[in-house]
Design a protein around this motif. Sequence first.
Motif, short mmCIF file in Angstrom:
data_model
loop_
_atom_site.label_atom_id
_atom_site.label_comp_id
_atom_site.label_asym_id
_atom_site.label_seq_id
_atom_site.Cartn_x
_atom_site.Cartn_y
_atom_site.Cartn_z
N ILE A 78 0.84 -1.19 0.00
CA ILE A 78 0.00 0.00 0.00
C ILE A 78 0.88 1.24 0.00
CG2 ILE A 78 -1.74 1.29 1.29
CD1 ILE A 78 -2.50 -1.45 2.60
N CYS A 79 0.58 2.18 -0.89
CA CYS A 79 1.29 3.46 -0.92
C CYS A 79 0.34 4.55 -0.46
CB CYS A 79 1.80 3.76 -2.32
SG CYS A 79 2.61 5.37 -2.45
N ILE A 80 0.74 5.27 0.58
CA ILE A 80 -0.02 6.43 1.06
C ILE A 80 0.67 7.67 0.51
CG2 ILE A 80 -0.91 7.68 3.05
CD1 ILE A 80 -1.98 4.80 2.89
N ALA A 137 0.90 -0.80 11.34
CA ALA A 137 0.74 -1.44 12.65
C ALA A 137 0.07 -2.80 12.53
CB ALA A 137 -0.06 -0.54 13.59
N ASN A 138 -0.68 -2.98 11.44
CA ASN A 138 -1.32 -4.27 11.17
C ASN A 138 -0.50 -5.11 10.19
OD1 ASN A 138 -4.00 -4.57 12.61
ND2 ASN A 138 -4.05 -2.44 11.92
N LYS A 139 0.78 -4.78 10.10
CA LYS A 139 1.79 -5.55 9.34
C LYS A 139 1.61 -5.54 7.84
CE LYS A 139 3.70 -6.39 13.21
NZ LYS A 139 4.52 -5.30 13.69
N TYR A 140 0.90 -4.54 7.33
CA TYR A 140 0.89 -4.34 5.88
C TYR A 140 2.19 -3.67 5.49
CZ TYR A 140 -4.06 -5.49 5.66
OH TYR A 140 -5.26 -6.14 5.73
N ASN A 141 2.68 -3.96 4.31
CA ASN A 141 3.87 -3.32 3.79
C ASN A 141 3.45 -1.98 3.20
OD1 ASN A 141 6.42 -2.80 2.87
ND2 ASN A 141 6.50 -4.51 1.45
N VAL A 142 3.97 -0.87 3.75
CA VAL A 142 3.50 0.46 3.40
C VAL A 142 4.65 1.32 2.87
CG1 VAL A 142 2.44 2.59 4.30
CG2 VAL A 142 1.69 0.36 5.17
N VAL A 143 4.35 2.06 1.81
CA VAL A 143 5.24 3.11 1.34
C VAL A 143 4.55 4.42 1.69
CG1 VAL A 143 6.30 4.22 -0.65
CG2 VAL A 143 6.17 1.73 -0.54
N GLY A 144 5.21 5.26 2.47
CA GLY A 144 4.70 6.58 2.82
C GLY A 144 5.38 7.61 1.95
N ASN A 181 10.37 9.56 -3.36
CA ASN A 181 10.57 9.00 -4.70
C ASN A 181 9.45 8.02 -5.06
OD1 ASN A 181 11.45 7.83 -7.06
ND2 ASN A 181 13.51 7.37 -6.31
N ILE A 182 8.64 8.38 -6.04
CA ILE A 182 7.52 7.53 -6.45
C ILE A 182 8.01 6.16 -6.92
CG2 ILE A 182 7.45 8.39 -8.83
CD1 ILE A 182 4.40 7.35 -6.68
N GLN A 183 9.22 6.06 -7.41
CA GLN A 183 9.74 4.78 -7.87
C GLN A 183 9.83 3.76 -6.73
OE1 GLN A 183 10.12 3.86 -11.12
NE2 GLN A 183 9.23 5.88 -11.49
N ASP A 184 9.92 4.23 -5.50
CA ASP A 184 9.94 3.32 -4.34
C ASP A 184 8.60 2.62 -4.15
OD1 ASP A 184 12.61 3.92 -3.80
OD2 ASP A 184 12.10 5.50 -2.36
N SER A 233 3.78 -1.26 -5.50
CA SER A 233 2.53 -1.11 -4.76
C SER A 233 1.36 -1.39 -5.69
CB SER A 233 2.39 0.31 -4.20
OG SER A 233 3.39 0.58 -3.26
N SER A 234 0.27 -1.88 -5.13
CA SER A 234 -0.91 -2.12 -5.95
C SER A 234 -2.14 -1.36 -5.44
CB SER A 234 -1.21 -3.62 -6.02
OG SER A 234 -1.35 -4.14 -4.73
N ILE A 235 -1.98 -0.73 -4.28
CA ILE A 235 -3.05 0.11 -3.74
C ILE A 235 -2.43 1.46 -3.41
CG2 ILE A 235 -4.72 0.43 -1.88
CD1 ILE A 235 -4.74 -2.65 -1.60
#
Length: 132
Positions: free
Chosen positions: A8-10, A26-33, A71-74, A78-80
Amino acid sequence: MGKMKKKICIVGLGYVGLPLAHAFAANKYNVVGLDINNKRINELNKNYDRTLEINESELIEIKDSINYTTNIQDAIDSSIFIVTVPTPIDNSNRPDLTPLIKSSELVGSILKKGDIVIYESTVYPGVTEEIC
């Protein structure tokens, strides 16, 4: 039902985006901020939130599940994508859609078939279809 394993990308780490990113991480999703403000990213990487929405210990507890970046490339895998940028108004009370448009262009540059984009910005009806 099992948890999704999608990244998930926020987009936008302000009053809305950072707490949302924290909740997923916190719920163990892999997140890009993702945020365009390099100073903001540096502060978050040092476990400091100037908005005081999330405290230092909460930022430390999620550091293995979130990657703060400009950096958006990071976020390419992501799919969401959840766009949480501000929609300021001008002196005539008209919304300035520039942050929303720029964020949409950024996400669109790496969007793949099947990806999901969610807008968490206050806009008038039709904006996401007509402008974004």
